[in-house]
Design a protein around this motif. Structure first.
Motif, PDB file in Angstrom:
ATOM      1  N   VAL A  35       0.822  -1.200   0.000  1.00  0.00           N
ATOM      2  CA  VAL A  35       0.000   0.000   0.000  1.00  0.00           C
ATOM      3  C   VAL A  35       0.861   1.256   0.000  1.00  0.00           C
ATOM      4  N   THR A  36       0.254   2.330  -0.502  1.00  0.00           N
ATOM      5  CA  THR A  36       0.832   3.664  -0.436  1.00  0.00           C
ATOM      6  C   THR A  36      -0.165   4.523   0.324  1.00  0.00           C
ATOM      7  N   ILE A  37       0.309   5.163   1.381  1.00  0.00           N
ATOM      8  CA  ILE A  37      -0.564   5.940   2.257  1.00  0.00           C
ATOM      9  C   ILE A  37      -0.164   7.406   2.188  1.00  0.00           C
ATOM     10  N   SER A  38      -1.140   8.270   1.911  1.00  0.00           N
ATOM     11  CA  SER A  38      -0.925   9.716   1.890  1.00  0.00           C
ATOM     12  C   SER A  38      -1.331  10.292   3.232  1.00  0.00           C
ATOM     13  N   ILE A  39      -0.469  11.132   3.782  1.00  0.00           N
ATOM     14  CA  ILE A  39      -0.750  11.808   5.044  1.00  0.00           C
ATOM     15  C   ILE A  39      -1.314  13.188   4.718  1.00  0.00           C
ATOM     16  N   ASP A  40      -2.380  13.587   5.433  1.00  0.00           N
ATOM     17  CA  ASP A  40      -2.987  14.883   5.122  1.00  0.00           C
ATOM     18  C   ASP A  40      -2.064  16.031   5.545  1.00  0.00           C
ATOM     19  N   ASP A  41      -2.290  17.196   4.934  1.00  0.00           N
ATOM     20  CA  ASP A  41      -1.425  18.361   5.150  1.00  0.00           C
ATOM     21  C   ASP A  41      -1.293  18.745   6.619  1.00  0.00           C
ATOM     22  N   ALA A  42      -2.357  18.593   7.378  1.00  0.00           N
ATOM     23  CA  ALA A  42      -2.337  18.994   8.787  1.00  0.00           C
ATOM     24  C   ALA A  42      -1.458  18.083   9.638  1.00  0.00           C
ATOM     25  N   HIS A  43      -1.140  16.892   9.167  1.00  0.00           N
ATOM     26  CA  HIS A  43      -0.367  15.930   9.961  1.00  0.00           C
ATOM     27  C   HIS A  43       1.009  15.615   9.377  1.00  0.00           C
ATOM     28  N   VAL A  44       1.414  16.275   8.303  1.00  0.00           N
ATOM     29  CA  VAL A  44       2.701  15.971   7.684  1.00  0.00           C
ATOM     30  C   VAL A  44       3.851  16.194   8.659  1.00  0.00           C
ATOM     31  N   GLU A  45       3.745  17.213   9.477  1.00  0.00           N
ATOM     32  CA  GLU A  45       4.801  17.490  10.462  1.00  0.00           C
ATOM     33  C   GLU A  45       4.894  16.384  11.518  1.00  0.00           C
ATOM     34  N   GLN A  46       3.820  15.640  11.741  1.00  0.00           N
ATOM     35  CA  GLN A  46       3.797  14.548  12.723  1.00  0.00           C
ATOM     36  C   GLN A  46       3.826  13.183  12.031  1.00  0.00           C
ATOM     37  N   ILE A  47       4.479  13.085  10.879  1.00  0.00           N
ATOM     38  CA  ILE A  47       4.449  11.845  10.099  1.00  0.00           C
ATOM     39  C   ILE A  47       5.032  10.665  10.876  1.00  0.00           C
ATOM     40  N   ASP A  48       6.019  10.924  11.739  1.00  0.00           N
ATOM     41  CA  ASP A  48       6.591   9.821  12.516  1.00  0.00           C
ATOM     42  C   ASP A  48       5.575   9.226  13.488  1.00  0.00           C
ATOM     43  N   GLN A  49       4.774  10.089  14.117  1.00  0.00           N
ATOM     44  CA  GLN A  49       3.736   9.601  15.024  1.00  0.00           C
ATOM     45  C   GLN A  49       2.638   8.858  14.248  1.00  0.00           C
ATOM     46  N   VAL A  50       2.270   9.392  13.098  1.00  0.00           N
ATOM     47  CA  VAL A  50       1.255   8.732  12.278  1.00  0.00           C
ATOM     48  C   VAL A  50       1.775   7.364  11.825  1.00  0.00           C
ATOM     49  N   THR A  51       3.052   7.298  11.469  1.00  0.00           N
ATOM     50  CA  THR A  51       3.657   6.036  11.047  1.00  0.00           C
ATOM     51  C   THR A  51       3.608   5.011  12.187  1.00  0.00           C
ATOM     52  N   GLN A  52       3.865   5.446  13.402  1.00  0.00           N
ATOM     53  CA  GLN A  52       3.794   4.533  14.548  1.00  0.00           C
ATOM     54  C   GLN A  52       2.369   4.006  14.732  1.00  0.00           C
ATOM     55  N   GLN A  53       1.380   4.878  14.549  1.00  0.00           N
ATOM     56  CA  GLN A  53      -0.013   4.437  14.657  1.00  0.00           C
ATOM     57  C   GLN A  53      -0.361   3.455  13.533  1.00  0.00           C
ATOM     58  N   LEU A  54       0.192   3.689  12.344  1.00  0.00           N
ATOM     59  CA  LEU A  54      -0.036   2.770  11.228  1.00  0.00           C
ATOM     60  C   LEU A  54       0.573   1.400  11.526  1.00  0.00           C
ATOM     61  N   LYS A  55       1.754   1.394  12.134  1.00  0.00           N
ATOM     62  CA  LYS A  55       2.373   0.121  12.542  1.00  0.00           C
ATOM     63  C   LYS A  55       1.474  -0.608  13.528  1.00  0.00           C
ATOM     64  N   GLY A  56       0.892   0.157  14.470  1.00  0.00           N
ATOM     65  CA  GLY A  56      -0.020  -0.431  15.440  1.00  0.00           C
ATOM     66  C   GLY A  56      -1.271  -1.002  14.801  1.00  0.00           C
ATOM     67  N   ALA A  57      -1.639  -0.459  13.643  1.00  0.00           N
ATOM     68  CA  ALA A  57      -2.822  -0.945  12.923  1.00  0.00           C
ATOM     69  C   ALA A  57      -2.483  -2.117  12.001  1.00  0.00           C
ATOM     70  N   GLY A  58      -1.196  -2.529  11.978  1.00  0.00           N
ATOM     71  CA  GLY A  58      -0.816  -3.706  11.204  1.00  0.00           C
ATOM     72  C   GLY A  58       0.071  -3.465   9.999  1.00  0.00           C
ATOM     73  N   LEU A  59       0.471  -2.228   9.763  1.00  0.00           N
ATOM     74  CA  LEU A  59       1.300  -1.923   8.601  1.00  0.00           C
ATOM     75  C   LEU A  59       2.752  -2.304   8.871  1.00  0.00           C
ATOM     76  N   GLU A  60       3.360  -3.014   7.937  1.00  0.00           N
ATOM     77  CA  GLU A  60       4.801  -3.246   7.948  1.00  0.00           C
ATOM     78  C   GLU A  60       5.398  -2.164   7.067  1.00  0.00           C
ATOM     79  N   VAL A  61       6.007  -1.159   7.683  1.00  0.00           N
ATOM     80  CA  VAL A  61       6.488   0.013   6.964  1.00  0.00           C
ATOM     81  C   VAL A  61       7.717  -0.335   6.145  1.00  0.00           C
ATOM     82  N   GLU A  62       7.658   0.052   4.881  1.00  0.00           N
ATOM     83  CA  GLU A  62       8.795  -0.124   3.979  1.00  0.00           C
ATOM     84  C   GLU A  62       9.578   1.175   3.895  1.00  0.00           C
ATOM     85  N   GLN A  63       8.860   2.286   3.679  1.00  0.00           N
ATOM     86  CA  GLN A  63       9.487   3.590   3.524  1.00  0.00           C
ATOM     87  C   GLN A  63       8.601   4.675   4.087  1.00  0.00           C
TER      88      GLN A  63
END
Length: 120
Positions: A47-75
């Protein structure tokens, strides 16, 4: 007229597409290259996930939440606001519920026929 941030994101997406196309042209041919996933898990979707403009600065936190939801992050492409990875098909809908996620798109793969085939 399009907002400057949207126009910038559109230009960034176009760059990602161009890079992806150039990488695909280098991909090995044959049945082993089609839909190959690490570990052989065929029930996972890239999958490719787009982060909304309001959360781009917090992309690391969003990525951690995505991992918690089951995503195996590639990049994580912080500048573009994009996260790529793989997820089990049944967990895919959970990714779009993470705060800050604008869209979740399953990657599509294309396989061209070899140059010496009859289709060419």
């Amino acid at each position: 007229m399009m907002k400057p941030t949207r126009l910038k994101r559109l230009n960034q997406w176009l760059m990602v597409i161009m890079v992806t196309v150039s990488l695909v042209s280098c991909w090995p041919s044959g049945s082993d290259a089609i839909n190959a996933t690490p570990g052989g898990d065929m029930d996972k979707v890239k999958v490719t996930i787009s982060i909304d403009d309001a959360h781009v600065e917090q992309i690391d936190q969003v990525t951690q939440q995505l991992k918690g939801a089951g995503l195996e992050v590639e990049q994580t492409l912080s500048t573009l606001g994009i996260v790529t990875g793989s997820v089990e098909t049944e967990k895919m809908s959970a990714l779009s519920k993470v705060a800050g996620v604008e869209s979740v798109e399953a990657d599509k793969s294309y396989q061209l026929a070899p140059p010496d085939s009859d289709v060419q």
